[in-house]
Design a protein around this motif. Structure first.
Motif, PDB file in Angstrom:
ATOM      1  N   GLU A  89       0.977  -1.136  -0.047  1.00 21.65           N
ATOM      2  CA  GLU A  89       0.060  -0.080   0.109  1.00 21.65           C
ATOM      3  C   GLU A  89       1.178   1.162   0.049  1.00 21.65           C
ATOM      4  N   VAL A  90       0.418   2.281  -0.645  1.00 21.52           N
ATOM      5  CA  VAL A  90       1.052   3.647  -0.474  1.00 21.52           C
ATOM      6  C   VAL A  90       1.025   4.101   0.777  1.00 21.52           C
ATOM      7  N   ILE A  91      -0.213   3.906   1.670  1.00 17.44           N
ATOM      8  CA  ILE A  91      -0.176   4.369   3.061  1.00 17.44           C
ATOM      9  C   ILE A  91      -0.884   3.490   3.836  1.00 17.44           C
ATOM     10  N   PRO A  92      -0.108   3.145   4.843  1.00 20.67           N
ATOM     11  CA  PRO A  92      -0.408   1.746   5.621  1.00 20.67           C
ATOM     12  C   PRO A  92      -1.602   1.706   6.434  1.00 20.67           C
ATOM     13  N   ILE A  93      -2.289   2.805   6.557  1.00 26.65           N
ATOM     14  CA  ILE A  93      -3.324   3.200   7.632  1.00 26.65           C
ATOM     15  C   ILE A  93      -4.656   2.962   6.560  1.00 26.65           C
ATOM     16  N   LEU A  94      -4.509   2.848   5.396  1.00 27.70           N
ATOM     17  CA  LEU A  94      -5.681   2.582   4.374  1.00 27.70           C
ATOM     18  C   LEU A  94      -5.614   1.176   3.847  1.00 27.70           C
ATOM     19  N   SER A  95      -6.933   0.467   4.058  1.00 27.76           N
ATOM     20  CA  SER A  95      -6.830  -0.803   3.483  1.00 27.76           C
ATOM     21  C   SER A  95      -7.014  -1.107   2.103  1.00 27.76           C
ATOM     22  N   ARG A  96      -6.725  -0.190   1.156  1.00 24.65           N
ATOM     23  CA  ARG A  96      -7.080  -0.338  -0.358  1.00 24.65           C
ATOM     24  C   ARG A  96      -6.053   0.335  -1.076  1.00 24.65           C
ATOM     25  N   LEU A  97      -6.286  -0.166  -2.504  1.00 24.40           N
ATOM     26  CA  LEU A  97      -4.998   0.282  -3.285  1.00 24.40           C
ATOM     27  C   LEU A  97      -5.529   1.434  -3.859  1.00 24.40           C
TER      28      LEU A  97
END
Length: 182
Positions: A89-97
């Motif tokens: 992931e680009v940002i680990p706190i978001l669970s999406r692509l």
């Protein structure tokens, strides 16, 4: 039956988030996959700005935002239901692509919306787009390890792309009609 409390669920989420951040920092940040996602998150917006019809920018952007809301919502549902996962992931706190949900899908859909103005042409373009996304792009993203199918098949995505684009177009066209009459 003994159900987990709200506090227990919050603690589990905190622990999961912490584990995801540690995994991200230890295994993913700075890798070639991570850099590809960062570039795909930012660079296409410059291309879109060059291509977008500035006279219709609000209409086209509204369409793109609706697509973005659909993709984020559906992606979150699929992730939470363990239909798929994203190892990088680009940002680990978001669970999406995020590169796909916030950039690639909205931009490509916006360009299709802009260039195919009648319903017939738009639906034809959506079928082509859905075919490419479902049976070419998704397998490539899986092959390179950006996306893992758990309980999902590529062909499930095909009608979703068509419905999503059609519904977004209908909403925008309806809002434009309301504005003109108002």
């Amino acid at each position: 039956m003994n159900y987990p409390s709200d506090e227990q669920l919050a603690e589990m989420m905190r622990q999961l988030t912490q584990a995801r951040i540690e995994n991200f920092l230890g295994q993913h940040i700075g890798t070639w996959r991570w850099w590809v996602l960062v570039i795909l998150l930012i660079a296409p917006w410059f291309i879109w700005y060059k291509l977008v019809d500035k006279k219709r920018i609000l209409e086209v952007t509204l369409f793109g935002v609706i697509i973005m809301v659909f993709t984020i919502t559906l992606d979150e549902m699929g992730f939470v239901l363990s239909l798929w996962s994203y190892p990088v992931e680009v940002i680990p706190i978001l669970s999406r692509l995020t590169s796909i949900d916030y950039t690639m899908l909205p931009i490509i859909f916006m360009l299709v919306y802009q260039y195919f103005s009648t319903w017939k042409r738009f639906l034809g373009a959506l079928v082509v787009l859905s075919t490419v996304f479902s049976f070419v792009a998704e397998p490539i993203v899986v092959y390179f390890g950006f996306y893992v199918l758990l309980k999902w098949l590529y062909w499930y995505s095909f009608p979703i792309y068509i419905i999503m684009g059609s519904l977004a177009r209908w909403i925008v066209k309806r809002l434009i009609d309301i504005e003109r009459k108002g």
